[in-house]
Design a protein around this motif. Structure first.
Motif, mmCIF file in Angstrom:
data_model
loop_
_atom_site.group_PDB
_atom_site.id
_atom_site.type_symbol
_atom_site.label_atom_id
_atom_site.label_comp_id
_atom_site.label_asym_id
_atom_site.label_seq_id
_atom_site.Cartn_x
_atom_site.Cartn_y
_atom_site.Cartn_z
ATOM 1 N N LYS A 179 57.922 -33.952 -18.498
ATOM 2 C CA LYS A 179 59.646 -34.731 -17.768
ATOM 3 C C LYS A 179 60.861 -33.980 -19.464
ATOM 4 O O LYS A 179 62.377 -34.680 -18.646
ATOM 5 N N THR A 182 63.144 -29.497 -21.129
ATOM 6 C CA THR A 182 63.224 -28.155 -19.586
ATOM 7 C C THR A 182 62.380 -27.652 -19.338
ATOM 8 O O THR A 182 61.604 -27.017 -20.062
ATOM 9 N N ALA A 183 63.188 -26.540 -17.757
ATOM 10 C CA ALA A 183 62.391 -26.201 -17.847
ATOM 11 C C ALA A 183 62.238 -24.653 -18.254
ATOM 12 O O ALA A 183 60.688 -24.559 -18.662
ATOM 13 N N LYS A 184 63.444 -24.573 -19.575
ATOM 14 C CA LYS A 184 62.921 -23.268 -20.286
ATOM 15 C C LYS A 184 62.086 -23.247 -21.054
ATOM 16 O O LYS A 184 61.762 -22.348 -21.541
ATOM 17 N N GLN A 185 62.192 -24.528 -21.442
ATOM 18 C CA GLN A 185 61.377 -25.148 -22.802
ATOM 19 C C GLN A 185 59.821 -24.891 -22.326
ATOM 20 O O GLN A 185 59.181 -24.258 -23.250
#
Length: 200
Positions: A179, A182-185
């Motif tokens: 959480k 980020t989704a990209k990370q």
């Protein structure tokens, strides 16, 4: 606090507890002297052979001798001597000894100063060889330590590697850590984990 008296059964109990906490089970699978009764001629001879091999540079025997000094098995308990022999094996790339040495530096046991950077150095050496327990410790260090070491992305990387090997502590740490990224990370780190190979 549990007090163990110096009897054969209590020495065995201490050895088992320490092995569960600190040691990999396969580290002593081929050591013939490991289960010999204390005080026997056979145990004394085996210990002399272990010391001779450790002094000759045999890393598994150096690790074993470090463990003996750590728990006081066949030799007087001496954490500084344990660290000495763990370091000898660790410097040869022996991952189990690297983990034990890191533990001593992390907790500063009995005459050893706490040295977190040194502990992390040895955890990293073992983690890069694929040790799940070292990967867990590195991940937690990156997650919980103060700046400049705090790095959530590095924490996610090492905890994912440890969790992939079945480490339940690492698995429990991942949901809340996800959480924070980020989704990209997460996607990039997961790709890095999939491509990662341990050092040989």
């Amino acid at each position: 606090m549990i007090t163990l008296h110096n009897t054969a059964s209590s020495r065995l109990a201490l050895a088992i507890i320490t092995a569960v906490l600190f040691l990999s089970q396969d580290a002593y699978a081929t050591v013939p002297a490991y289960n010999l009764p204390a005080g026997t001629e056979a145990a004394k001879t085996a210990l002399e052979m272990e010391i001779e091999m450790a002094e000759a540079g045999n890393a598994p025997e150096q690790h074993l001798l470090g463990w003996r000094y750590y728990v006081g098995d066949g030799v007087p308990r001496n954490v500084l001597q344990a660290a000495f022999w763990y370091r000898k094996a660790a410097e040869q790339g022996y991952a189990a000894a690297q983990v034990e040495l890191a533990e001593l530096y992390l907790y500063g046991l009995e005459g050893m100063d706490v040295d977190v950077p040194e502990a992390m150095h040895w955890y990293r050496q073992a983690a890069e060889q694929g040790r799940a327990d070292a990967q867990l410790q590195l991940g937690h260090a990156y997650l919980y330590r103060q700046e400049p070491m705090k790095d959530k992305q590095a924490a996610y990387f090492w905890l994912l590697l440890s969790a992939a090997q079945g480490n339940r502590h690492a698995q429990r740490s991942l949901p809340s850590l996800k959480k924070m990224l980020t989704a990209k990370q997460r996607k990039q780190i997961e790709a890095d984990v999939n491509a990662w190979k341990p050092l040989e």
